[in-house]
Design an enzyme around this catalytic site. Sequence first.
Site, mmCIF file in Angstrom:
data_model
loop_
_atom_site.group_PDB
_atom_site.id
_atom_site.type_symbol
_atom_site.label_atom_id
_atom_site.label_comp_id
_atom_site.label_asym_id
_atom_site.label_seq_id
_atom_site.Cartn_x
_atom_site.Cartn_y
_atom_site.Cartn_z
ATOM 1 N N ASP A 1 -1.692 -3.635 14.325
ATOM 2 C CA ASP A 1 -2.669 -3.496 13.252
ATOM 3 C C ASP A 1 -3.963 -2.892 13.782
ATOM 4 O O ASP A 1 -4.532 -1.961 13.201
ATOM 5 C CB ASP A 1 -2.929 -4.879 12.646
ATOM 6 C CG ASP A 1 -3.693 -4.806 11.328
ATOM 7 O OD1 ASP A 1 -3.627 -3.776 10.636
ATOM 8 O OD2 ASP A 1 -4.340 -5.818 10.991
ATOM 9 N N HIS B 1 -1.621 2.506 7.201
ATOM 10 C CA HIS B 1 -1.545 1.332 6.324
ATOM 11 C C HIS B 1 -0.832 1.635 5.011
ATOM 12 O O HIS B 1 -0.220 0.740 4.410
ATOM 13 C CB HIS B 1 -2.942 0.758 6.075
ATOM 14 C CG HIS B 1 -3.354 -0.232 7.117
ATOM 15 N ND1 HIS B 1 -3.826 0.136 8.363
ATOM 16 C CD2 HIS B 1 -3.350 -1.592 7.107
ATOM 17 C CE1 HIS B 1 -4.090 -0.952 9.068
ATOM 18 N NE2 HIS B 1 -3.804 -2.013 8.329
ATOM 19 N N HIS C 1 2.722 1.131 5.747
ATOM 20 C CA HIS C 1 2.990 -0.309 5.701
ATOM 21 C C HIS C 1 3.279 -0.739 4.270
ATOM 22 O O HIS C 1 4.255 -1.436 3.985
ATOM 23 C CB HIS C 1 1.798 -1.107 6.240
ATOM 24 C CG HIS C 1 1.821 -2.553 5.820
ATOM 25 N ND1 HIS C 1 1.303 -2.973 4.605
ATOM 26 C CD2 HIS C 1 2.299 -3.656 6.425
ATOM 27 C CE1 HIS C 1 1.472 -4.287 4.480
ATOM 28 N NE2 HIS C 1 2.078 -4.712 5.576
ATOM 29 N N HIS D 1 2.945 -7.724 9.505
ATOM 30 C CA HIS D 1 2.055 -6.667 9.028
ATOM 31 C C HIS D 1 1.844 -5.622 10.119
ATOM 32 O O HIS D 1 2.004 -4.413 9.896
ATOM 33 C CB HIS D 1 0.720 -7.292 8.625
ATOM 34 C CG HIS D 1 -0.337 -6.307 8.254
ATOM 35 N ND1 HIS D 1 -0.406 -5.705 7.019
ATOM 36 C CD2 HIS D 1 -1.392 -5.818 8.963
ATOM 37 C CE1 HIS D 1 -1.442 -4.897 6.973
ATOM 38 N NE2 HIS D 1 -2.062 -4.934 8.143
#
Length: 314
Positions: A117, A200, A203, A217
């Site tokens: 992340d 992201h 994701h 995540h």
Amino acid sequence: GYEYSLMDFGGIATNAEACRIADEVARMGAGTVVAAGGGQTIDACRLAAHLSGGCDFVSCPSIASTDAPCSTLCVMYREDRSFEEYRFVMRHPTLVLVDTSLVAQAPRRMLVGGLGDALATWYEARSVRDAHSPNFLGGAPTETSTALARLCRDILLEDGPAAVQSVDCSVVTPALERVVEANTLLSGLGFESGGLCVAHSVHNGLTSQPICAEYTHGEKVAFGLVTQLILEGRQVPEVDAVLKFCVKVGLPVTLEEVGVDVSNERAVREIAERATAEGESSHREPFEVNADNLFDAIKAADRRGALYKQGKAI
């Protein structure tokens, strides 16, 4: 002393769960909400504190798996764990308290997810800056946020593997202390003030596939970062530096490692379409990002990652 009550978290940061917690907070007349746990616990409780009338909010992460603790952002999911929406609250946490001795006891996978992340922070902030796009709060990225994002990356590349080794031994070392700061504080400040981009959004696209729910995540963001670098046409040495780091600490660099069969073109198309939906951060690039070119980038990133792991990358 202070009077307090304990509540269990339902497991998924849904809007319904945040409302349930807010109702309990209001019923008890609490003045402060303390969230102890991982990113979803923190996000649900942050929103609950906001919904209950603006209670003070204390973030106490027990793992260093995301950059959630320091921000105003609440990442909300559906019951099936697919991404639903981003929601913002009016204030940052009153206090962020991290006990690194507790982080050191957590599973290695949690820290590694945090590395994925946080690693994306610099690369996403750079793209947002170059595109003159707004940051996550709608303002212009600052030089400070960009510098913090770069520092975050530098710490991770230098200390990430040693920090993972520390967690393997359940001990606190200077490397772990620096990585926890990077995962939590530097990445939190960097993404919010610097901005998010393709990593992201990929994701979010991956959450459209039920099989991906079992991955963290940060694991999904890591593959998203490889995809972003391929989409942007970054130079081989930079892509390989990210691949080397990811493979070394155990982050995914292929679709298979996040549960998706690359030959399932329908699934890859669904990921690309979700990642390029209206309002997604993929549209903060300095060029047009659509489902077609992201579909190609996802497949190319998967191939690049697979070849790198086999030692066959050109």
